[in-house]
Design an enzyme around this catalytic site. Structure first.
Site, short mmCIF file in Angstrom:
data_model
loop_
_atom_site.label_atom_id
_atom_site.label_comp_id
_atom_site.label_asym_id
_atom_site.label_seq_id
_atom_site.Cartn_x
_atom_site.Cartn_y
_atom_site.Cartn_z
N ARG A 124 7.47 -15.63 7.62
CA ARG A 124 6.34 -16.39 7.04
C ARG A 124 4.99 -15.71 7.25
O ARG A 124 3.95 -16.36 7.24
CB ARG A 124 6.31 -17.83 7.58
CG ARG A 124 7.55 -18.62 7.19
CD ARG A 124 7.44 -20.08 7.62
NE ARG A 124 8.65 -20.81 7.22
CZ ARG A 124 9.76 -20.89 7.94
NH1 ARG A 124 9.81 -20.28 9.11
NH2 ARG A 124 10.79 -21.55 7.49
N LYS A 146 -3.94 -8.51 -2.47
CA LYS A 146 -2.99 -8.81 -3.54
C LYS A 146 -1.73 -7.98 -3.32
O LYS A 146 -1.80 -6.76 -3.16
CB LYS A 146 -3.58 -8.44 -4.90
CG LYS A 146 -4.42 -9.51 -5.53
CD LYS A 146 -4.78 -9.04 -6.94
CE LYS A 146 -5.46 -10.10 -7.74
NZ LYS A 146 -5.74 -9.63 -9.10
N GLU A 188 -9.82 3.90 -11.64
CA GLU A 188 -10.17 2.67 -10.91
C GLU A 188 -11.54 2.80 -10.23
O GLU A 188 -12.24 1.81 -10.05
CB GLU A 188 -9.09 2.36 -9.86
CG GLU A 188 -7.75 1.94 -10.44
CD GLU A 188 -7.68 0.46 -10.82
OE1 GLU A 188 -8.74 -0.21 -10.86
OE2 GLU A 188 -6.57 -0.01 -11.11
N LYS A 229 -15.55 -3.65 -4.13
CA LYS A 229 -14.40 -4.55 -4.10
C LYS A 229 -14.51 -5.53 -2.94
O LYS A 229 -14.20 -6.72 -3.09
CB LYS A 229 -13.09 -3.77 -4.01
CG LYS A 229 -11.89 -4.70 -4.06
CD LYS A 229 -10.62 -4.06 -4.54
CE LYS A 229 -9.54 -5.11 -4.77
NZ LYS A 229 -8.27 -4.51 -5.20
N GLU A 239 -9.07 -15.11 -6.60
CA GLU A 239 -9.27 -14.91 -8.03
C GLU A 239 -9.41 -16.23 -8.79
O GLU A 239 -8.84 -16.43 -9.86
CB GLU A 239 -8.12 -14.08 -8.63
CG GLU A 239 -8.52 -13.33 -9.88
CD GLU A 239 -7.42 -12.41 -10.38
OE1 GLU A 239 -7.01 -12.57 -11.52
OE2 GLU A 239 -7.01 -11.52 -9.62
N ARG A 243 -13.67 -12.74 -9.14
CA ARG A 243 -12.77 -11.64 -8.78
C ARG A 243 -12.01 -11.16 -10.01
O ARG A 243 -11.56 -10.01 -10.06
CB ARG A 243 -11.79 -12.06 -7.68
CG ARG A 243 -10.86 -10.93 -7.27
CD ARG A 243 -10.08 -11.19 -6.00
NE ARG A 243 -9.17 -10.09 -5.72
CZ ARG A 243 -8.46 -9.95 -4.61
NH1 ARG A 243 -8.57 -10.84 -3.63
NH2 ARG A 243 -7.65 -8.93 -4.44
N ASN A 247 -10.30 -7.06 -13.03
CA ASN A 247 -9.22 -6.78 -13.98
C ASN A 247 -9.73 -6.08 -15.24
O ASN A 247 -8.98 -5.97 -16.22
CB ASN A 247 -8.52 -8.09 -14.36
CG ASN A 247 -7.81 -8.72 -13.18
OD1 ASN A 247 -7.20 -8.03 -12.38
ND2 ASN A 247 -7.93 -10.02 -13.04
N HIS A 250 -7.37 -4.05 -17.30
CA HIS A 250 -6.00 -4.28 -16.82
C HIS A 250 -5.14 -5.12 -17.77
O HIS A 250 -3.93 -4.98 -17.76
CB HIS A 250 -6.02 -4.93 -15.43
CG HIS A 250 -6.37 -3.96 -14.34
ND1 HIS A 250 -7.58 -3.29 -14.29
CD2 HIS A 250 -5.67 -3.53 -13.27
CE1 HIS A 250 -7.60 -2.51 -13.23
NE2 HIS A 250 -6.45 -2.63 -12.59
N HIS A 254 -1.90 -3.28 -18.36
CA HIS A 254 -0.60 -3.81 -17.92
C HIS A 254 0.35 -3.97 -19.10
O HIS A 254 1.56 -3.73 -18.98
CB HIS A 254 -0.78 -5.15 -17.21
CG HIS A 254 -1.30 -5.03 -15.81
ND1 HIS A 254 -1.73 -6.10 -15.08
CD2 HIS A 254 -1.45 -3.95 -15.00
CE1 HIS A 254 -2.12 -5.69 -13.88
NE2 HIS A 254 -1.96 -4.39 -13.81
N HIS A 269 -0.29 3.88 -13.78
CA HIS A 269 -1.17 2.71 -13.80
C HIS A 269 -2.62 3.07 -14.13
O HIS A 269 -3.24 2.44 -14.98
CB HIS A 269 -1.09 1.98 -12.46
CG HIS A 269 -2.04 0.83 -12.35
ND1 HIS A 269 -1.90 -0.32 -13.10
CD2 HIS A 269 -3.16 0.65 -11.61
CE1 HIS A 269 -2.88 -1.16 -12.81
NE2 HIS A 269 -3.66 -0.59 -11.91
#
Length: 371
Positions: A124, A146, A188, A229, A239, A243, A247, A250, A254, A269
């Site tokens: 956990r 993330k 990036e 960031k 997000e 935030r 993206n 992206h 993606h 990527h």
């Protein structure tokens, strides 16, 4: 000993440091021991990175009295999958590591995302340290918590938010990075200028060759990206607000990665993000939100460093606009079926555009496929 730049990610009791500088792999053991005394470690890495850097970090951990277990995964995006996640989780448990022990991600974004997810779910939630070995991971994926894996439905659709305890960005390891991977990470880096730091984008236009060459300019660029960031993550960790600006590029990117089957020989990527940022600026101009001069400037800079900017730059062909739109609709930036994009009013003036009409996106994709 060279002094590392330190950037603090301000998340109250979960705040942590990003250290940026050369020779940090050699210091990893002492930095981890200082923050997590008594912890044992699982070092998750891939075969390529292990050959270059695993021995250095193992030696550093040993010198600091930290018992380490290495867990190797295959290199490449395919490792962000349920089967590989299961092998990593099993290996951590087989090593009898406890919740207060630490998972160390030694590698690029794939290893970081996979390791962070494993750390977030084993017992956990175990402690977690990012040791990013690519430029992309140093400026983006290692910071912010993330984590996740891909599925047949799209990229990063299964995962958790799990913040690291420390990020060690050793800029010296970038000297061994293949040029294509460095360029992909640079995309990036550029992103942070295009979101809300136009002066940083202008600095990159003027100094990108020095960033590629290494030294002070490279460390400055990485530090600026991490600072940008960290500021956003501190304001909006999960997000729910701005935030989402991170993206930029992206949603298109993606979709292109999914359309190429995550085949890194065709598209990695950062290249998807580069094309995505160019498309986002071009789409913004098409919607009369921004001047065509802006997308031309963005495309010119990305092309100057050797990055792709058009759909036709992807080898092997793409599915039609309808299928690309399906990939976009599956992306996690979709809310209740409405398309959300990060668009722009100019360099460094990005904003969250909700309820973008699918018909506009489809027509834009059809035109883009012809270019």
């Amino acid at each position: 000993m060279t002094t590392a730049r330190t950037i603090r990610v301000g998340l109250e009791e979960r705040a942590y440091d990003i250290l940026i500088g050369r020779n940090l792999l050699e210091r990893a053991g002492q930095e981890i021991a200082a923050r997590m005394p008594g912890a044992r470690a699982a070092i998750i890495t891939d075969a390529n990175v292990a050959a270059l850097h695993l021995a250095t970090i193992e030696e550093s951990l040993k010198a600091a009295g930290i018992q380490g277990t290495a867990i190797r995964v295959p290199a490449g995006e395919q490792s962000k999958s349920f089967p590989v996640l299961e092998t990593v989780v099993d290996a951590i448990l087989a090593a009898r590591l406890e919740r207060r022990d630490v998972v160390i991600a030694l590698g690029g974004g794939v290893v970081g995302d996979l390791s962070g997810f494993a750390a977030g779910i084993v017992r956990r939630g175990m402690d977690f340290v990012q040791v990013p070995t690519t430029l992309l991971a140093q400026v983006d994926s290692s910071v912010g918590g993330k984590t996740g894996i891909n599925t047949a439905h799209g990229k990063n659709l299964v995962g958790v938010f799990h913040q690291p305890k420390l990020v060690l960005a050793d800029t010296g390891v970038l000297d061994t990075l293949p040029p294509r991977e460095f360029r992909a990470g640079y995309a990036e880096t550029v992103k942070y200028g295009l979101i809300d730091r136009p002066e940083f984008f202008a600095w990159l236009e003027a100094n990108w060759q020095e960033v590629f060459a290494g030294g002070e300019a490279r460390e400055h660029a990485i530090a600026e990206a991490c600072r940008a960031k960290a500021d956003v993550v501190a304001r909006d960790e999960r997000e729910s607000g701005d935030r989402a600006l991170l993206n930029l590029g992206h949603t298109f990117g993606h979709a292109l990665e999914a359309a190429t089957g995550y085949d890194s020989s065709r598209l990695v990527h950062g290249e998807g993000v580069a094309i995505g940022m160019a498309l986002a600026h071009r789409f913004s101009a098409r919607l009369n939100l921004a001047s065509p001069d802006d997308y031309q400037r963005v495309e010119a800079h990305l092309r100057a460093v050797g990055l792709p900017t058009k759909l036709s730059d992807i080898p092997g062909g793409l599915p039609g606009a309808d299928r690309l739109l399906e990939y976009i609709a599956q992306d996690k930036k979709v809310s209740r079926g409405a398309l959300t994009f990060i668009l722009t009013r100019g360099i460094g003036q990005s904003f969250i555009a909700k309820d973008v009409p699918a018909s506009e996106v489809l027509a834009f994709l059809e035109d883009s496929l012809k270019q």
